[in-house]
Design an enzyme around this catalytic site. Structure first.
Site, short mmCIF file in Angstrom:
data_model
loop_
_atom_site.label_atom_id
_atom_site.label_comp_id
_atom_site.label_asym_id
_atom_site.label_seq_id
_atom_site.Cartn_x
_atom_site.Cartn_y
_atom_site.Cartn_z
N LYS A 147 0.99 4.34 -2.81
CA LYS A 147 0.75 5.75 -2.50
C LYS A 147 1.99 6.59 -2.80
O LYS A 147 1.87 7.77 -3.18
CB LYS A 147 0.34 5.89 -1.04
CG LYS A 147 -1.02 5.29 -0.70
CD LYS A 147 -2.17 6.07 -1.29
CE LYS A 147 -2.77 5.51 -2.54
NZ LYS A 147 -3.93 6.28 -3.04
N TYR A 181 0.84 -1.20 0.00
CA TYR A 181 0.00 0.00 0.00
C TYR A 181 0.88 1.25 0.00
O TYR A 181 0.64 2.19 -0.77
CB TYR A 181 -0.92 0.01 1.21
CG TYR A 181 -1.77 1.25 1.33
CD1 TYR A 181 -2.80 1.50 0.42
CD2 TYR A 181 -1.54 2.19 2.34
CE1 TYR A 181 -3.58 2.65 0.51
CE2 TYR A 181 -2.31 3.34 2.43
CZ TYR A 181 -3.33 3.56 1.52
OH TYR A 181 -4.10 4.71 1.62
#
Length: 311
Positions: A190, A186
Site C-alpha cells: 500500500k 501488505y
C-alpha cells in the site's frame, strides 16, 4: 493525530454521483469491479452513462455484477468484462491488447483491486510475494502498457500506511526478501501504491498530461477481509459501507479539484485532498535533488526492472 481521527470518522461527502455530469462517451476501467467498493463505483459510473470495463480474473462474477447493475439501473451506459490477472505478469499485455482493439482512449483507470494478508508464503505466478505482485507490480505494468490512452490513474492506498509504515515509507531490501509478516508485506504494497501515484505524476504529468493520485477510500467491510475474517468483528465501529467508500474513489477519479498543480496528491475519505501527510512520506515522494529521499523513484525503478520482460 487529528488528521488521522478525521479519516476514521470523516465528514459527510462533499462530492457524490449527484455532483458530476453525464459520463456519456467516457471510458473507464475499474479493476476488481465485480464486488465491494469497485462494484459501487461501476454502478454509479454506468448510471451516469459511462462505458465501464470491469477488469478481473472471473468472468462469471463480472457477468453476475453486470446483470445486477443493469437490472437495478433503468438507463445507463455500457458495461463490459475485461479479463485481467494482476498476479500473472505474462498475461497483462494480452489484456491490454484486447482493450485496445475496442477503445482508443481511457479517461480513468482505477486500480481498485487488491489482496490483503493472504496465507504467509503466497506468491504470484512469477514467484513474487503475492501482495507486492497483485497490488503493485501488476498495476504498474498495466499502467505502463496503457499510457498512450490514459488521462487519469487512481491508485488505492490505505490509512495503514500513515499509521504503520516504517520511517521513509519502504525498506527497499524487504521487496526482494519479504519479511515473514503478512501485515508488513501488505503495508509495503500500500505504501508502494502511494509512491507509484506520485512518481507517475512526476514522470508523465507534464509530458503526457496524465493525472495520477493515490486514495485512501476509507475502511469498508468488503471481500478484502476474506483472508482475515476476524477483522470486521474487531474493527466494526470503524467500518462503513462500500457505497460510502466509493465516494472517495469518485472524487479521486472525477473531481475537477485535482489539477496539474496538485498532481500526485493523496485523497482521503470521503473525497478530500490531504494536507497533513506524514513528512517522511511526503519526502519519500520527492527526488533527492528536490529535498526528498528518492524512495518513490527507487520503487518505480524496482517495478520497472521486474516487469520489463513483459512489456
Amino acid at each position: 493525530m487529528g488528521a488521522q481521527f478525521s479519516q476514521f470518522f470523516p465528514p459527510r461527502p462533499s462530492f457524490t454521483e449527484a455532483d458530476f455530469e453525464s459520463q456519456s462517451g467516457n471510458v473507464f476501467i475499474v479493476t476488481g469491479g465485480s464486488s465491494g467498493i469497485g462494484y459501487e463505483l461501476v454502478k454509479k459510473l454506468y448510471q451516469k452513462g459511462g462505458n465501464v470495463y470491469i477488469a478481473g480474473r472471473s468472468e462469471d462474477k463480472a457477468r453476475a455484477a453486470i446483470r445486477e447493475i443493469e437490472s437495478a439501473v433503468s438507463t445507463g451506459g455500457k458495461l463490459n468484462f475485461l479479463f485481467l490477472e494482476l498476479d500473472d505478469l505474462s498475461s497483462i499485455k494480452a489484456s491490454v491488447e484486447e482493450f485496445k482493439k475496442k477503445e482508443k482512449k481511457l479517461n480513468v483507470l482505477w486500480h481498485n483491486a487488491g489482496v490483503s494478508q493472504p496465507p504467509l508464503g503466497s506468491v504470484s505466478k512469477q514467484g513474487y510475494e503475492l501482495q507486492l505482485a497483485t497490488n503493485c507490480l501488476g498495476p504498474f505494468l498495466l499502467t505502463k502498457l496503457l499510457l498512450p490512452l490514459l488521462e487519469r490513474v487512481v491508485w488505492t492506498s490505505s490509512q495503514i500506511v500513515e499509521l504503520s509504515a516504517p520511517k521513509g515509507g519502504l525498506v527497499m531490501s524487504e521487496l526482494s526478501t519479504p519479511p515473514r509478516d503478512r501485515t508488513r508485506n501488505y503495508i509495503n504494497s500500500k505504501t508502494g501504491n502511494l509512491l507509484l501515484a506520485a512518481e507517475l505524476a512526476r514522470r508523465f504529468g507534464q509530458s503526457h498530461g496524465i493525472i495520477s493520485v493515490a486514495v485512501n477510500p476509507g475502511a469498508a467491510n468488503t471481500d478484502l477481509f476474506r483472508h482475515t475474517p476476524w477483522m470486521p468483528y474487531v474493527a466494526w465501529p470503524l467500518l462503513y459501507t462500500a457505497e460510502k467508500a466509493s465516494n472517495s474513489q469518485f472524487y479521486a477519479g472525477l473531481s475537477s479539484d485535482i489539477t496539474a498543480e496538485n498532481n500526485g496528491c493523496y485523497i482521503i475519505p470521503w473525497g478530500r485532498i490531504s494536507q497533513s501527510m506524514r513528512k517522511d512520506l511526503v519526502d519519500a515522494t520527492k527526488q533527492i535533488g528536490d529535498g526528498g529521499t528518492g524512495r518513490a523513484e527507487g520503487f518505480w525503478e524496482f517495478c520497472e526492472e521486474h516487469t520489463k520482460a513483459y512489456v
